[in-house]
Motif scaffolding. Structure first.
Motif, PDB file in Angstrom:
ATOM      1  N   ARG A   6       0.727  -1.296  -0.074  1.00 53.51           N
ATOM      2  CA  ARG A   6       0.024   0.074  -0.091  1.00 53.51           C
ATOM      3  C   ARG A   6       0.959   1.340   0.224  1.00 53.51           C
ATOM      4  N   SER A   7       2.235   1.036  -0.007  1.00 50.64           N
ATOM      5  CA  SER A   7       3.022   2.135   0.055  1.00 50.64           C
ATOM      6  C   SER A   7       2.934   3.434  -1.310  1.00 50.64           C
ATOM      7  N   TRP A   8       2.201   2.610  -2.396  1.00 50.07           N
ATOM      8  CA  TRP A   8       1.998   3.651  -3.474  1.00 50.07           C
ATOM      9  C   TRP A   8       1.238   4.780  -2.970  1.00 50.07           C
ATOM     10  N   ARG A   9       0.033   4.519  -2.174  1.00 46.69           N
ATOM     11  CA  ARG A   9      -0.939   5.892  -1.709  1.00 46.69           C
ATOM     12  C   ARG A   9      -0.180   6.921  -1.228  1.00 46.69           C
ATOM     13  N   ALA A  10       0.868   6.758  -0.403  1.00 44.51           N
ATOM     14  CA  ALA A  10       1.798   7.673   0.150  1.00 44.51           C
ATOM     15  C   ALA A  10       2.584   8.595  -0.907  1.00 44.51           C
ATOM     16  N   GLN A  11       2.849   7.765  -2.136  1.00 40.30           N
ATOM     17  CA  GLN A  11       3.636   8.271  -3.042  1.00 40.30           C
ATOM     18  C   GLN A  11       2.952   8.877  -4.295  1.00 40.30           C
ATOM     19  N   ALA A  12       1.691   8.586  -4.265  1.00 41.48           N
ATOM     20  CA  ALA A  12       0.820   8.976  -5.495  1.00 41.48           C
ATOM     21  C   ALA A  12       0.297  10.531  -5.206  1.00 41.48           C
ATOM     22  N   SER A  13       0.202  11.259  -6.754  1.00 42.97           N
ATOM     23  CA  SER A  13      -0.388  12.287  -6.431  1.00 42.97           C
ATOM     24  C   SER A  13      -1.959  12.423  -6.478  1.00 42.97           C
ATOM     25  N   ALA A  14      -2.417  11.452  -6.757  1.00 40.42           N
ATOM     26  CA  ALA A  14      -3.974  11.157  -6.798  1.00 40.42           C
ATOM     27  C   ALA A  14      -4.435   9.837  -6.209  1.00 40.42           C
ATOM     28  N   VAL A  15      -5.101  10.024  -4.987  1.00 40.46           N
ATOM     29  CA  VAL A  15      -5.673   8.775  -4.423  1.00 40.46           C
ATOM     30  C   VAL A  15      -6.999   8.998  -3.965  1.00 40.46           C
ATOM     31  N   VAL A  16      -7.799   8.076  -4.097  1.00 40.71           N
ATOM     32  CA  VAL A  16      -9.371   8.285  -3.894  1.00 40.71           C
ATOM     33  C   VAL A  16      -9.846   6.956  -3.135  1.00 40.71           C
ATOM     34  N   LYS A  17     -10.666   7.167  -2.110  1.00 35.29           N
ATOM     35  CA  LYS A  17     -11.006   5.849  -1.550  1.00 35.29           C
ATOM     36  C   LYS A  17     -12.678   5.830  -1.834  1.00 35.29           C
ATOM     37  N   ILE A  18     -13.133   4.636  -2.243  1.00 38.49           N
ATOM     38  CA  ILE A  18     -14.483   4.382  -2.512  1.00 38.49           C
ATOM     39  C   ILE A  18     -15.127   3.475  -1.711  1.00 38.49           C
ATOM     40  N   ILE A  19     -16.255   3.828  -1.323  1.00 43.73           N
ATOM     41  CA  ILE A  19     -16.906   2.747  -0.258  1.00 43.73           C
ATOM     42  C   ILE A  19     -18.188   2.269  -1.131  1.00 43.73           C
ATOM     43  N   VAL A  20     -18.505   1.186  -1.148  1.00 43.72           N
ATOM     44  CA  VAL A  20     -19.852   0.714  -1.992  1.00 43.72           C
ATOM     45  C   VAL A  20     -20.078  -0.475  -1.200  1.00 43.72           C
ATOM     46  N   PRO A  21     -21.601  -0.990  -1.229  1.00 40.31           N
ATOM     47  CA  PRO A  21     -21.994  -2.417  -0.555  1.00 40.31           C
ATOM     48  C   PRO A  21     -20.887  -3.468  -0.855  1.00 40.31           C
ATOM     49  N   PRO A  22     -20.543  -4.302   0.182  1.00 41.93           N
ATOM     50  CA  PRO A  22     -19.480  -5.300  -0.185  1.00 41.93           C
ATOM     51  C   PRO A  22     -19.754  -6.093  -1.175  1.00 41.93           C
ATOM     52  N   ALA A  23     -21.019  -6.667  -1.708  1.00 45.95           N
ATOM     53  CA  ALA A  23     -21.441  -7.642  -2.632  1.00 45.95           C
ATOM     54  C   ALA A  23     -21.088  -6.917  -3.966  1.00 45.95           C
ATOM     55  N   ALA A  24     -20.792  -5.526  -3.989  1.00 49.27           N
ATOM     56  CA  ALA A  24     -20.460  -5.114  -5.035  1.00 49.27           C
ATOM     57  C   ALA A  24     -18.968  -4.643  -5.285  1.00 49.27           C
ATOM     58  N   THR A  25     -18.249  -4.839  -4.627  1.00 48.31           N
ATOM     59  CA  THR A  25     -16.923  -4.582  -4.469  1.00 48.31           C
ATOM     60  C   THR A  25     -16.163  -5.208  -5.886  1.00 48.31           C
ATOM     61  N   GLY A  26     -16.268  -6.442  -6.454  1.00 45.77           N
ATOM     62  CA  GLY A  26     -15.932  -6.857  -7.319  1.00 45.77           C
ATOM     63  C   GLY A  26     -16.258  -6.266  -8.860  1.00 45.77           C
ATOM     64  N   ALA A  27     -17.520  -5.900  -8.765  1.00 47.53           N
ATOM     65  CA  ALA A  27     -18.373  -5.067 -10.110  1.00 47.53           C
ATOM     66  C   ALA A  27     -17.630  -3.818 -10.044  1.00 47.53           C
ATOM     67  N   LEU A  28     -17.323  -3.069  -8.799  1.00 48.29           N
ATOM     68  CA  LEU A  28     -16.837  -1.717  -8.934  1.00 48.29           C
ATOM     69  C   LEU A  28     -15.325  -1.901  -9.385  1.00 48.29           C
ATOM     70  N   CYS A  29     -14.439  -2.818  -8.976  1.00 43.17           N
ATOM     71  CA  CYS A  29     -13.149  -3.165  -9.508  1.00 43.17           C
ATOM     72  C   CYS A  29     -13.208  -3.359 -11.138  1.00 43.17           C
TER      73      CYS A  29
END
Length: 404
Positions: A277-300
């Motif tokens: 997860r170290s990429w998060r500290a180095q990236a210029s753009a980072v967004v966290k998305i929350i969806v119902p757990p049963a939709a996680t794979g579809a979101l990805c």
């Protein structure tokens, strides 16, 4: 409201010093700003100048037999881990070593270990916080959360430092597992996990933790090249039985294949996931998305379809929690384009997103969206607990958003 001319940094090492600082800032109408280390880009920038707070501290007391530890909020995750390991225990939270326990709580930091151990709300037994009058408030207890303090404790977790300054916490600890097994799997279609997840979690194959990441090919990002890693903690015989159960379970999943498996140690496992997860500290753009757990794979899957327009996009997900981090090295225009795509995607999943880092902290991206039904309640809580708007003013809801 009068403003200070400059923002200064103030290091605080005791509750008494913190109370004095809060009262001084209140008298001068100066803001008390603490966005943390790993979350400095989260939210709107401070609405006025003031004092940049830096908390320091360490382990106050380790109740080894009760599997609990009392720690100053300024203690770093690394320092706490080192102290606990001396007694064969650990803190079951995925957090970067250099951030403080106060930051972990204020930002509700969690990772794959939440699956088996819960997040900060589950592991927090009690805390002390300094309120807007500079007074020390105590909620919860060492072994069981008391009724009177439970709601305040929950409010402080994830409060982004807007309701008060956490100065001390009592947390659960756990025995270091005797054995750790990590299994790596190749996933062709992430939405296959959505169909399989309930059966998996109810089976003997249910792991201690699980994470899903998209891998980058040499020439282009592929939507059928996902790495699913799962970990098992416990005794060697138990981990082996769980692995065999997983083998049986995946015989029915045509899009998930074994890549490798191996035994490791807790320390090595924690280091490996910290590195991932170290990429998060180095990236210029980072967004966290929350969806119902049963939709996680579809979101990805949907995010991956957007990848041709964003060739450096990284996707990092917790399939059992509906939590997905996405981002990478981007300029302002690319980040704005990604945000527009995201807003359309999450609308279909009834989700929400929070930007942790925006290129040049651009105002073209609203940090929190879409608007949630509980925002009016949060405004009222802010006014009740911080009537002078002292703590991180404007961080969660900008002045314009508060007026709407």
């Amino acid at each position: 409201m009068p403003q200070t001319d400059t923002t200064i940094t103030q290091t605080v090492q005791s509750v008494e010093q913190l109370g004095d600082l809060v009262r001084d800032c209140a008298d001068r109408h100066a803001a008390l700003i603490d966005y943390g280390i790993g979350h400095a880009g989260l939210g709107y920038p401070p609405s006025r100048d003031g004092v940049q707070l830096r908390l320091e501290g360490g382990v106050i007391e380790h109740y080894q037999r009760d599997f609990a530890v009392r720690v100053a909020a300024g203690c770093t995750v690394r320092a706490l881990h080192e102290k606990l390991r001396e007694q064969g225990q650990f803190l079951a939270l995925d957090a970067d070593p250099d951030i403080t326990i106060g930051e972990v709580i204020a930002h509700n930091v969690y990772g794959p270990l939440r699956q088996a151990y819960g997040g900060p709300r589950d592991q927090l037994l009690g805390l002390h916080y300094t309120d807007a009058r500079g007074q020390d408030g105590h909620v919860g207890g060492r072994t069981v959360k008391n009724v009177a303090g439970y709601d305040v404790t929950r409010l402080m977790v994830g409060s982004l430092g807007e309701l008060g300054v956490i100065n001390e916490a009592t947390l659960r600890t756990y025995a270091v597992p005797e054995h750790v097994t990590v299994v790596d799997l190749h996933v062709e279609q992430p939405d296959e996990l959505d169909r399989l997840m309930t059966t998996w979690l109810l089976a003997d194959a249910a792991p201690t933790w699980m994470s899903l990441t998209n891998q980058v090919g040499e020439a282009r990002r592929s939507c059928d090249n996902w790495r699913l890693s799962v970990g098992y903690y416990g005794r060697a015989a138990t981990c082996l039985a769980q692995f065999r159960s997983l083998q049986t379970l995946l015989e029915q999943a045509h899009d998930i294949h074994f890549v490798g498996t191996g035994d490791t140690t807790l320390d090595a496992d924690l280091r490996e996931r910290t590195a991932r997860r170290s990429w998060r500290a180095q990236a210029s753009a980072v967004v966290k998305i929350i969806v119902p757990p049963a939709a996680t794979g579809a979101l990805c899957q949907a995010l991956c379809r957007a990848a041709p327009a964003h060739p450096h996009l990284i996707v990092d997900a917790l399939p059992t929690h509906g939590c997905v981090f996405a981002g990478g090295m981007m300029g302002v225009d690319d980040a704005v384009s990604l945000d527009e795509r995201l807003n359309r995607i999450i609308h279909a999943f009834d989700g929400q997103r929070v930007w942790y880092a925006r290129p040049d902290n651009t105002s073209r991206i609203v940090p929190f969206a879409p608007a949630q039904r509980d925002w009016p309640l949060l405004r009222r809580l802010k006014r009740a607990m911080d009537p002078d708007n002292l703590f991180n003013p404007g961080r969660f809801l900008s002045s314009e958003a508060c007026a709407s």
